[in-house]
Structure formats: C-alpha cells, structure tokens
Design an enzyme around this catalytic site. Sequence first.
Site, short mmCIF file in Angstrom:
data_model
loop_
_atom_site.label_atom_id
_atom_site.label_comp_id
_atom_site.label_asym_id
_atom_site.label_seq_id
_atom_site.Cartn_x
_atom_site.Cartn_y
_atom_site.Cartn_z
N VAL A 18 0.75 -1.25 0.05
CA VAL A 18 0.02 0.06 0.11
C VAL A 18 0.81 1.20 0.08
O VAL A 18 1.70 1.29 0.93
CB VAL A 18 -1.03 -0.11 1.25
CG1 VAL A 18 -1.98 1.08 1.19
CG2 VAL A 18 -1.59 -1.31 1.55
N CYS A 19 0.82 2.09 -1.15
CA CYS A 19 1.65 3.13 -1.19
C CYS A 19 1.75 4.03 -0.06
O CYS A 19 2.94 4.50 0.22
CB CYS A 19 1.57 3.95 -2.49
SG CYS A 19 2.33 5.24 -2.67
#
Length: 281
Positions: free
Chosen positions: A144-145
């Site tokens: 998840v960035c």
Amino acid sequence: MLKETWAFLNSGFHDAATNMAIDETLLNWHSEGKIPPIIRFYGWDKPSLSVGHFQNEQKTINFEGIHKHDCHFVRRLTGGSAVLHDHEVTYSIIVNENHSKIPHTVNEAYYVLADGLLKGYQSLGIDATFARPQQESGDNRSAVCFETPAIYEILADGKKLSGNAQTRRKGVLLQHGSLPISYDTTMLFDLFRFPSERLRNRQQERFARKATGIYEQVKEALEYDDLIPVFLEGFKERLHIETEAFKPTDALWEDVTHLRDTKYATKTWNNKQKNRKTGVK
C-alpha cells in the site's frame, strides 16, 4: 532574465486506462520534440487502483474488493506500490532527462520536482516537510503506497501527504503522483489481500496514523478545481518557469485512444504477473 515556458494541461476526469495512456502519449510526444516540457493535472472518473509496473498483483491485490467497490484497475508505467485514486488531485511532469533543471540522480530529481508540491501544500497553510528516511529494502516496503514514506516524499504531522513515482524512457523523465484530499480507508483496505481480518484491521488502524490528506490538515472543503492553481503556482515558483495552457490536438487524442485500447485497457498489460504464470503473451 526570461523564464522558460512549459506547457500546462488540466485534462479533467477520465477512466484509469485513459489517464495512463495520456501520460505515456505526452512522454512520447515530448521525446519526439512535438511538445515542450509539460505539467499535467487530472482526476479519475471513478475510484481506481493503480499498481506499480513490477508489482505482483496476484500476490497483493484483492480483486473481489475491486469488483465490490466498482473500481477501475490499471498498471502504471512507473514503479512503486499500489495507489487508490479517489478523492484527490493527480499530477504528472514530463521533461527531457537531460534538461538543465533535472539532476541525473533519481532522488535529487524527485527533490527538485516535488519541491513545487511542497510549496503548494505550504501555500494552503499546511506545515509540510520532506521525508528523508533511511533507504529501505524492497522486502520492507508495503504493498500500500501511503503506508511508508519514501525519500523526499512530503509529510505533515509526521504523516505522508503525497505518493510519487518516476520513470525515464526515450530520454524523457515522467514523474506522476497522487495528492489525496481525503481517504475512504474501508474501500482502500478491501482492495488488498491480508492473511486475516485481524491483520487487515490492524493495518487499517496503522494507516490512519501514517497517512493524511488535505482536508484533515486544513479542515476546509477544498476540491479539485480549488487545488490546481495552488500546486501549479508551486511548480512555477520552485522550477522558475512560466506556463502556457496546452490544448490537445485530434492527433494526440488518436494516439491516446490507440495506447489505451492496445495497452492500458488490456488484461495482457494489467495482469502481467498472472500472464507470466499462465504463459499468456
């Protein structure tokens, strides 16, 4: 001293495949000398999950969640982790990698280009700073960035404000990134695989402590059209440039449509990891 003039494009809201095709088409056109360096702002016509060029979508992405929330799914030309594009402004910068304003190293180029974003956030009254964490190995990076800031990404209250990715192709640098206004964390965490609901909930709670959006910082209902002039001025000031509005031609849109239909809207491109396993080419 005269300032260099770059192009500026507010392309509005499009589907995920079209957005990625526009970025790559602008890169191609700049590499061919058809357009000057360009700064683009855009939105997404429905929630969209973009994954990094080399990301293993079969390992990390929950496609049932994507169908549940009626999200678009697309693979970027750039690397990095997955990003949910929803209530945000997205930007891209396309410029020759040998331009006098662009450092040769990746990290320093990030710094130069992200400095305009920093100025934009500060103009909104946000006490924003650059992150300078120690370099992390790929194994420690999240799928998840926005869970983990990378070097020269922007923080407020110790929380990540923006996510950026970069690639260099055909002698051209493309950097694009997500500037979230607010988050739907329930939708976001439905889009990823977790070994258990307990771990999903724990990671969702952790995310709330690690990421932030513009609304949380300014407590004001600013939207896409309000924010573009702010960040454009930030880029103009920090890059020491002027900008001129760019109107895409029919020929450019033809190239965008072709690239969307033959690449970014195809399973061959978007499900690269799955296709490698099954032998699809």
